[in-house]
Design a protein around this motif. Structure first.
Motif, PDB file in Angstrom:
ATOM      1  N   GLY A 190     -10.075  20.680  25.303  1.00 15.26           N
ATOM      2  CA  GLY A 190     -10.592  20.061  26.743  1.00 15.26           C
ATOM      3  C   GLY A 190     -11.836  19.962  27.017  1.00 15.26           C
ATOM      4  N   THR A 191     -12.728  20.146  25.923  1.00 15.19           N
ATOM      5  CA  THR A 191     -14.296  20.247  26.405  1.00 15.19           C
ATOM      6  C   THR A 191     -14.788  19.119  25.591  1.00 15.19           C
ATOM      7  OG1 THR A 191     -14.237  22.604  26.537  1.00 15.19           O
ATOM      8  CG2 THR A 191     -16.412  21.667  26.223  1.00 15.19           C
ATOM      9  N   PRO A 192     -15.516  18.129  26.276  1.00 16.45           N
ATOM     10  CA  PRO A 192     -15.915  16.899  25.817  1.00 16.45           C
ATOM     11  C   PRO A 192     -16.872  17.365  24.469  1.00 16.45           C
ATOM     12  CG  PRO A 192     -16.384  16.631  28.118  1.00 16.45           C
ATOM     13  CD  PRO A 192     -15.890  18.175  27.645  1.00 16.45           C
ATOM     14  N   LEU A 193     -16.619  16.697  23.385  1.00 17.50           N
ATOM     15  CA  LEU A 193     -17.400  16.768  22.079  1.00 17.50           C
ATOM     16  C   LEU A 193     -18.300  15.364  21.966  1.00 17.50           C
ATOM     17  CD1 LEU A 193     -18.377  18.539  19.526  1.00 17.50           C
ATOM     18  CD2 LEU A 193     -16.485  17.314  18.412  1.00 17.50           C
ATOM     19  N   VAL A 194     -19.683  15.817  22.305  1.00 27.22           N
ATOM     20  CA  VAL A 194     -20.626  14.313  22.226  1.00 27.22           C
ATOM     21  C   VAL A 194     -21.314  14.533  20.991  1.00 27.22           C
ATOM     22  CG1 VAL A 194     -22.192  12.954  23.725  1.00 27.22           C
ATOM     23  CG2 VAL A 194     -20.674  14.487  24.745  1.00 27.22           C
ATOM     24  N   CYS A 195     -21.356  13.213  20.356  1.00 28.73           N
ATOM     25  CA  CYS A 195     -22.127  13.343  19.050  1.00 28.73           C
ATOM     26  C   CYS A 195     -22.634  11.854  18.872  1.00 28.73           C
ATOM     27  CB  CYS A 195     -21.280  13.530  17.987  1.00 28.73           C
ATOM     28  SG  CYS A 195     -19.730  12.487  17.554  1.00 28.73           S
TER      29      CYS A 195
ATOM     30  N   ALA B 277     -12.397  17.537  16.402  1.00 21.91           N
ATOM     31  CA  ALA B 277     -12.106  17.376  17.549  1.00 21.91           C
ATOM     32  C   ALA B 277     -10.439  17.007  17.935  1.00 21.91           C
ATOM     33  CB  ALA B 277     -12.807  16.105  18.134  1.00 21.91           C
ATOM     34  N   ALA B 278      -9.739  16.646  16.749  1.00 21.31           N
ATOM     35  CA  ALA B 278      -8.386  16.293  16.991  1.00 21.31           C
ATOM     36  C   ALA B 278      -7.652  17.559  16.989  1.00 21.31           C
ATOM     37  CB  ALA B 278      -7.944  15.277  16.033  1.00 21.31           C
ATOM     38  N   ARG B 279      -8.029  18.509  15.979  1.00 21.08           N
ATOM     39  CA  ARG B 279      -7.520  19.852  15.765  1.00 21.08           C
ATOM     40  C   ARG B 279      -7.287  20.446  16.806  1.00 21.08           C
ATOM     41  NH1 ARG B 279     -10.046  19.825  10.744  1.00 21.08           N
ATOM     42  NH2 ARG B 279     -11.926  20.790  11.569  1.00 21.08           N
ATOM     43  N   VAL B 280      -8.438  20.691  17.866  1.00 20.85           N
ATOM     44  CA  VAL B 280      -8.499  21.355  19.050  1.00 20.85           C
ATOM     45  C   VAL B 280      -8.042  20.750  20.319  1.00 20.85           C
ATOM     46  CG1 VAL B 280     -10.030  23.046  17.812  1.00 20.85           C
ATOM     47  CG2 VAL B 280     -11.085  21.465  19.414  1.00 20.85           C
ATOM     48  N   GLY B 281      -8.100  19.272  20.281  1.00 23.71           N
ATOM     49  CA  GLY B 281      -7.808  18.763  21.610  1.00 23.71           C
ATOM     50  C   GLY B 281      -9.015  18.592  22.160  1.00 23.71           C
ATOM     51  N   ALA B 282     -10.331  18.445  21.636  1.00 19.71           N
ATOM     52  CA  ALA B 282     -11.471  18.007  22.384  1.00 19.71           C
ATOM     53  C   ALA B 282     -11.623  16.561  22.478  1.00 19.71           C
ATOM     54  CB  ALA B 282     -12.679  18.491  21.512  1.00 19.71           C
ATOM     55  N   PRO B 283     -12.232  15.963  23.810  1.00 21.24           N
ATOM     56  CA  PRO B 283     -12.388  14.530  23.744  1.00 21.24           C
ATOM     57  C   PRO B 283     -13.489  14.251  23.316  1.00 21.24           C
ATOM     58  CG  PRO B 283     -11.659  15.557  26.081  1.00 21.24           C
ATOM     59  CD  PRO B 283     -11.692  16.789  25.136  1.00 21.24           C
ATOM     60  N   LEU B 284     -13.397  13.160  22.374  1.00 19.58           N
ATOM     61  CA  LEU B 284     -14.629  12.797  21.490  1.00 19.58           C
ATOM     62  C   LEU B 284     -15.152  11.700  22.154  1.00 19.58           C
ATOM     63  CD1 LEU B 284     -16.115  13.507  18.990  1.00 19.58           C
ATOM     64  CD2 LEU B 284     -14.633  11.940  17.831  1.00 19.58           C
TER      65      LEU B 284
END
Length: 430
Positions: free
Chosen positions: A206-211, A226-233
């Motif tokens: 649920g935490t944005p992953l910005v890269c 990101a997909a494994r943990v459900g982080a918006p990419l």
């Protein structure tokens, strides 16, 4: 690897001596020790203001500097922990804008060490436990936390979705191979993909992953994490984009920002600045205006990263540049920045680093090559840099022996060396 921290305060030095005696058993990986240590001191990592957590091989520290400057321009009080320190250990713990004071630092380190010395924590684990303890105690609006090494098993990776505003990944490259490329089942075999796997280990549900944008398999590892943990990419070139010319143009689904170019020297800093902007734009815990972002871009400071030294006891009035870069990506950046300029290179590198990482990209520029020790560490002698390299006992001698030809000087190769240079030139980071 030891950090050999020193302090003019006897009370702080006593605790730093205790830190210096800590050792990590070879091959120990995982978060068990830092979690056990934090549990003993009340789990402060659960009570932090909104946290921006930043990993990467190059640029993560600069990204943190831009984040801090932008958040402070908005009027927020910001806690920051970065590593390594350059001159004083206090630089690792910044509380609501100011470096931690010696008296409190001595007390804090004593408390953490007394609580968990039997756990055999590392220097960095104690540092992070101390920083988080103080971040939870002193009121602030935000935290900026730089990953120390890697991501997946870094001590900072105890941060969870309950406190995180966003996670970021800066530029990726090969570094710290001894630690990040340890053979392990079920991880990528290709080295840069493995680095990406480790860095993207900071992703949280649920935490944005910005890269930034990355090639092929590296990109796939970040997306998979990101997909494994459900982080918006939010990846550069997809969810956000930039153009750099006379201004920094940033675009995402919320619109376009036309911003000033960053004040930090080097074309690469536009990329780090844009990542900081994207981190702020893809989280919803702390609103930051366009004006504050623009102000932060022009006010951010990050010592020893393409820093022009001031007139001082060491540099005098000569044009002297300082950079702590030590890997091939840093070398390429320096080569691009100094393209077409002749210079004198003064270099000091840890013996675990590749001597050619900087000298090959800078080869067309180098008029003279002076090799100096890295104080307190094992370092490469002049012979490691080829026949034209001249060994010098210290930086002051290397500078004094250069001809008065008006050419610039670049001092580079190690952040530990950079810290010594700043100390000698009376430019202590504050």
């Amino acid at each position: 690897m030891r950090d050999f921290a020193r302090s003019d305060s006897p009370a702080v030095q006593r605790q730093l001596d205790r830190l210096g005696r800590l050792s990590v058993p070879d091959g120990r990986l995982g978060l068990e020790t830092i979690r056990a240590l934090l549990d003993r001191i009340g789990n402060p990592q659960l009570r932090l203001p909104p946290v921006f957590h930043v990993a990467g091989t190059n640029g993560k520290g600069s990204t943190c500097a831009f984040l801090r400057a932008m958040l402070e321009a908005q009027g927020y009080r910001v806690h920051v922990t970065t590593s390594p320190h350059l001159v004083r250990y206090n630089e690792r713990i910044r509380l609501a804008g100011k470096l931690i004071e010696d008296a409190r630092l001595a007390e804090l380190l004593g408390e953490v060490l007394d609580s968990g010395e039997d756990l055999n924590p590392s220097f960095f684990e104690v540092t992070i436990a101390a920083a988080f303890t103080e971040f939870a105690r002193v009121p602030a609006d935000a935290c900026v936390v730089e990953v120390g090494l890697g991501g997946r098993f870094d001590a900072t990776n105890v941060l969870g979705p309950e406190v995180l505003a966003a996670c970021g990944i800066a530029a990726l490259g090969i570094d710290h191979e001894r630690f990040l490329l340890v053979p392990e089942a079920g991880v990528p075999a290709e080295p840069l993909a493995r680095i990406a796997f480790e860095k993207a280990g900071i992703a949280k549900p649920g935490t944005p992953l910005v890269c930034l944008s990355y090639p092929g398999e590296v990109r796939g590892e970040v997306m998979a994490a990101a997909a494994r943990v459900g982080a918006p990419l939010a990846m550069h070139g997809e969810e956000w984009d930039t153009e750099v010319a006379e201004a920094l143009r940033y675009r995402d689904e919320r619109g376009e920002l036309v911003l000033p170019l960053p004040a930090l020297p080097g074309a690469h800093q536009a990329q780090n600045a844009a990542l900081a902007v994207a981190l702020l734009r893809h989280q919803d815990k702390l609103p930051v205006s366009r004006a504050a972002i623009a102000q932060g871009l022009t006010q951010a400071r990050w010592p020893a990263r393409l820093q022009r030294l001031a007139d001082g006891p060491l540099a005098g009035a000569r044009e002297v540049w300082l950079d702590g870069g030590h890997n091939p990506d840093a070398g390429r950046m320096l080569g691009e920045h100094f393209a077409g300029r002749r210079l004198h290179l003064v270099i000091g590198m840890l013996d675990a680093k590749d001597p050619a990482a900087l000298t090959e990209p800078l080869a067309p520029n180098i008029v003279s090559l002076s090799v100096v020790p890295v104080p307190g560490h094992e370092w490469h002698p002049a012979a490691a840099f080829g026949a034209r390299a001249a060994g010098k006992p210290d930086v002051a001698t290397a500078l004094a022996d250069l001809p008065a030809d008006g050419l610039p000087v670049l001092i580079a190769g190690s952040l530990y060396l950079a810290g010594e240079v700043l100390r000698l030139n009376a430019e202590l980071p504050d």
